[in-house]
Structures are given as structure tokens and as C-alpha cells.
Design an enzyme around this catalytic site. Structure first.
Site, short mmCIF file in Angstrom:
data_model
loop_
_atom_site.label_atom_id
_atom_site.label_comp_id
_atom_site.label_asym_id
_atom_site.label_seq_id
_atom_site.Cartn_x
_atom_site.Cartn_y
_atom_site.Cartn_z
N GLU A 8 -5.86 1.47 -55.79
CA GLU A 8 -5.37 3.15 -55.68
C GLU A 8 -3.79 3.19 -55.75
O GLU A 8 -3.25 3.33 -54.60
CB GLU A 8 -6.06 3.44 -54.52
CG GLU A 8 -7.33 3.94 -54.23
CD GLU A 8 -7.66 4.69 -53.18
OE1 GLU A 8 -6.85 5.59 -52.57
OE2 GLU A 8 -8.94 4.44 -52.57
N LYS A 50 -8.32 4.71 -58.92
CA LYS A 50 -8.14 6.10 -58.21
C LYS A 50 -6.61 6.25 -57.98
O LYS A 50 -5.94 5.56 -57.29
CB LYS A 50 -8.73 5.86 -57.10
CG LYS A 50 -10.44 5.80 -56.79
CD LYS A 50 -10.92 5.49 -55.69
CE LYS A 50 -10.53 6.62 -54.69
NZ LYS A 50 -11.56 6.41 -53.44
#
Length: 181
Positions: A8, A50
Site C-alpha cells: 500500500e 493498493k
């Protein structure tokens, strides 16, 4: 060992940086990230990314259309995203649902115009999807509006699914960056 690496990298919207500066910073961060992943033996084909949508800072004085933001994101992906990664799931990162929807739709439309990208572009928006539902909870009356919330959630997910295919048709202003006055 049977684990899926979920990565992420999330660059904040806080600041006055331009879209061009955001692209440069995101390319640098992602390039270093993927280099480190490879050096540590991460199986890239099994990784999920992500990440933030590349945006100008919230306090940026320059206006950008949703299409310019979409094109900048495709350029960024073309510069540094390993083709072995099969999916890019965007975080909402402090954007409203309408901004996140408009921008994801614009990214997918821009990718289609360039012949597509070798990875799926989708969403991972807990905050953007949940905030409108929480607003329903704050309405007067003291009761939880479960049915109304369920209907709203299904509607939001359908819109997000269309945006993930570049088929939302929400108008061109849904994800514009408009400077604060």
C-alpha cells in the site's frame, strides 16, 4: 509460502503540489518500492498493489480536469508499474466518493484510449464507500436505516464497478480538481 503480498504505497493529498509534481514523486516512490520488492524476492505476479490515485495536493492552485488526472495516472503506471503485477486497486485517500469514482473512470477511459494496460485497475475504497452510509445514520429519528443503507451501498458498488471499467458516464466534472477560493 502461500502468502499474498499486499503493498500500500499511499502518497498524501495534503499540500499544494501540482499534478506534475505528484506524478514525479509517485514514479520515484513506486520505482524504489518495486526495486526493493524484487531485491527481497517478492513474487511480483502474486502481489496486490493498493495505491493512491495520483492527484494534485488539496491546496494546489492549478485547476485540473478529471481527464487530465486520468491521463497523468496512466502515464505514471506506464513509467513504473511492473507488468507482472496483475491488479492495481486504488485507495480513496481522503477523496469524496464522487471524486474517486470520476477519477477511476477517467483512468480506465484513458487506459482504453492507449490500448489498455497489462493489469486490472479497480478500487479498494472503504472510506469513500462508507462515509455516505454514515451520513444516513446521522439523520434525525434515532433509528438505524438498514434498508436505506443497503440500497445506497449496492448503488455505490454498482457505480464503482462501472468506474473500474471506464463506463460510469458521470459527466466530466465528477473528478475535477478545483482550487479552493
Amino acid at each position: 509460502e502461500g502468502l499474498v503480498p499486499i503493498v500500500e504505497p499511499d502518497v498524501s493529498l495534503v499540500g499544494s503540489h501540482t499534478l506534475e509534481e505528484a506524478v514525479a514523486v509517485n514514479v520515484k516512490i513506486h520505482s524504489l518500492l518495486y526495486k526493493s520488492m524484487l531485491e527481497h524476492g517478492v513474487y511480483m505476479g502474486g502481489a496486490t498493489v493498493k495505491t493512491n490515485i495520483v492527484n494534485p495536493g488539496k491546496d494546489c492552485a492549478t485547476k485540473y480536469t478529471v481527464d487530465e488526472i486520468g491521463q497523468a495516472n496512466v502515464f505514471f503506471l506506464e513509467q513504473c508499474m511492473p507488468t507482472s503485477i496483475r491488479g492495481v486497486n486504488y485507495l480513496s485517500g481522503g477523496q469524496s466518493l464522487s471524486q474517486a469514482l470520476g477519477r477511476l473512470d477517467a483512468i480506465n477511459r484513458a487506459a482504453k484510449k492507449r490500448g489498455g494496460l497489462p493489469f486490472n485497475l479497480s478500487f479498494s475504497w472503504s472510506q469513500a464507500l462508507q462515509l455516505p452510509l454514515l451520513e444516513l445514520c446521522s439523520k434525525p429519528g434515532g433509528t438505524l436505516k438498514v434498508e436505506e443503507m443497503a440500497e445506497e451501498y449496492v448503488k455505490e458498488l454498482k457505480m464503482a464497478a462501472l468506474a473500474a471499467k471506464g463506463e460510469l458516464e458521470c459527466g466530466q466534472s465528477g473528478g475535477d480538481h478545483v482550487p479552493k477560493e
